[in-house]
Write an enzyme that holds these catalytic residues in place. Structure first.
Site, PDB file in Angstrom:
ATOM      1  N   GLN A   2       0.866  -1.181   0.000  1.00  0.00           N
ATOM      2  CA  GLN A   2       0.000   0.000   0.000  1.00  0.00           C
ATOM      3  C   GLN A   2       0.900   1.228   0.000  1.00  0.00           C
ATOM      4  O   GLN A   2       1.910   1.253   0.696  1.00  0.00           O
ATOM      5  CB  GLN A   2      -0.841   0.065   1.290  1.00  0.00           C
ATOM      6  CG  GLN A   2      -1.865  -1.029   1.457  1.00  0.00           C
ATOM      7  CD  GLN A   2      -3.089  -0.813   0.596  1.00  0.00           C
ATOM      8  OE1 GLN A   2      -3.349   0.307   0.126  1.00  0.00           O
ATOM      9  NE2 GLN A   2      -3.836  -1.867   0.363  1.00  0.00           N
ATOM     10  N   ASN A  35       5.839   6.721  -0.377  1.00  0.00           N
ATOM     11  CA  ASN A  35       7.228   6.262  -0.561  1.00  0.00           C
ATOM     12  C   ASN A  35       7.910   5.836   0.735  1.00  0.00           C
ATOM     13  O   ASN A  35       9.109   5.981   0.879  1.00  0.00           O
ATOM     14  CB  ASN A  35       8.080   7.349  -1.252  1.00  0.00           C
ATOM     15  CG  ASN A  35       7.397   7.856  -2.508  1.00  0.00           C
ATOM     16  OD1 ASN A  35       6.851   7.051  -3.266  1.00  0.00           O
ATOM     17  ND2 ASN A  35       7.372   9.162  -2.706  1.00  0.00           N
ATOM     18  N   ARG A  36       7.095   5.343   1.672  1.00  0.00           N
ATOM     19  CA  ARG A  36       7.634   4.835   2.947  1.00  0.00           C
ATOM     20  C   ARG A  36       8.307   5.919   3.801  1.00  0.00           C
ATOM     21  O   ARG A  36       9.052   5.628   4.711  1.00  0.00           O
ATOM     22  CB  ARG A  36       8.626   3.678   2.719  1.00  0.00           C
ATOM     23  CG  ARG A  36       7.964   2.450   2.065  1.00  0.00           C
ATOM     24  CD  ARG A  36       7.017   1.803   3.062  1.00  0.00           C
ATOM     25  NE  ARG A  36       6.329   0.615   2.543  1.00  0.00           N
ATOM     26  CZ  ARG A  36       5.073   0.601   2.070  1.00  0.00           C
ATOM     27  NH1 ARG A  36       4.377   1.724   2.004  1.00  0.00           N
ATOM     28  NH2 ARG A  36       4.510  -0.524   1.681  1.00  0.00           N
ATOM     29  N   LEU A  37       8.051   7.190   3.443  1.00  0.00           N
ATOM     30  CA  LEU A  37       8.648   8.282   4.230  1.00  0.00           C
ATOM     31  C   LEU A  37       7.590   8.812   5.205  1.00  0.00           C
ATOM     32  O   LEU A  37       7.066   9.917   5.062  1.00  0.00           O
ATOM     33  CB  LEU A  37       9.207   9.369   3.304  1.00  0.00           C
ATOM     34  CG  LEU A  37      10.361   8.846   2.433  1.00  0.00           C
ATOM     35  CD1 LEU A  37      10.868   9.935   1.498  1.00  0.00           C
ATOM     36  CD2 LEU A  37      11.510   8.333   3.309  1.00  0.00           C
TER      37      LEU A  37
END
Ligand SMILES: Cc1cc2nc3c(=O)[nH]c(=O)nc-3n(C[C@H](O)[C@H](O)[C@H](O)COP(=O)(O)O)c2cc1C
Length: 214
Positions: free
Chosen positions: A11, A192-194
């Site tokens: 996701q 973006n996993r940030l």
């Protein structure tokens, strides 16, 4: 093995952000706001969380329903003689973790657990449906039982025992715990996993706030 390659499940979180400008300086206010969002989000059990305790040097976790929070901290109810009850008697340090998938949010709370007052436990016990009150008498939570029929027999016994009682008494072993928080981390999924992570830590009676790397 199933047909789905779970390593491909992914996701990208895009719904919300948690900036220093948006977040409250007080983590209890921040929790209150996020909890309110969770209540309105359609999540089936927004008050479900994972409660972790320590047994010797082993972590133990299970899902529990949060039943209240206020300036003191976070309250849940259980059987004081259960595994978790023994673990909290041995080591009062523990953790609550909430995951609100529809909001792409996690909250992790660490601190010290204490039993709430008898009066507060009674008040909640008597607010529950009568069947749940009798259920508390039936279950010696976390003990091994020979079979399901043991529960049915005990249920029949306690239904008979309390049939003429207007009020089912609260078993001594049943009641609430309060988690007094020492740190609370709010995690907001971002692209973006940030992700955004704000950690509040109690220093004396002041909450310090820091951003953590995702
Ligand atoms: C959605 C959900 C909610 C639960 N809520 C509670 C609860 O509020 N209190 C409780 O004692 N157990 C609750 N349980 C059961 C616990 O997960 C656990 O099985 C039980 O408390 C025994 O844990 P212990 O052996 O570690 O003491 C719930 C389980 C689920 C799946």
């Amino acid at each position: 093995m199933g047909d789905t390659d779970i390593s491909k499940l992914r996701q990208n979180y895009t719904k919300h952000e948690l900036t220093e400008q948006l977040a409250s300086l007080d983590p209890m206010s921040q929790f209150s706001e996020w909890f309110d969002n969770a209540l309105k989000s359609g999540i089936l059990e927004p008050n479900a969380m994972v409660l972790s305790t320590i047994s010797g040097n082993k972590p133990k976790s299970r899902v529990i329903l949060l039943k209240g929070f206020d300036a003191r901290g976070f309250v849940f109810f259980t059987n004081y003689s259960s595994h978790k009850g023994h673990e909290l008697a041995e080591n009062a340090f523990g953790n609550m973790t909430f995951f609100w998938d529809q909001l792409e949010r996690q909250v992790r709370i660490e601190g010290i657990f204490e039993k709430i007052s008898l009066e507060e436990s009674q008040e909640y016990f008597w607010s529950r449906p009568r069947e749940s009150q009798i259920g508390a008498w039936v279950s010696n939570q976390s003990e091994v039982i020979a079979g399901r029929e043991i529960l049915d027999e005990k249920l029949a016994y306690f239904q008979e025992k309390f049939k003429n009682e207007a009020v089912v008494p609260k078993p001594e072993y049943w009641g609430g715990y309060l988690l007094r928080p020492e740190s609370i981390e709010f995690w907001q999924g971002r692209p973006n996993r940030l992700h955004d992570r704000l950690l509040y830590t109690l220093e004396g009676n002041i909450w310090k706030r820091e951003r953590l790397s995702p």
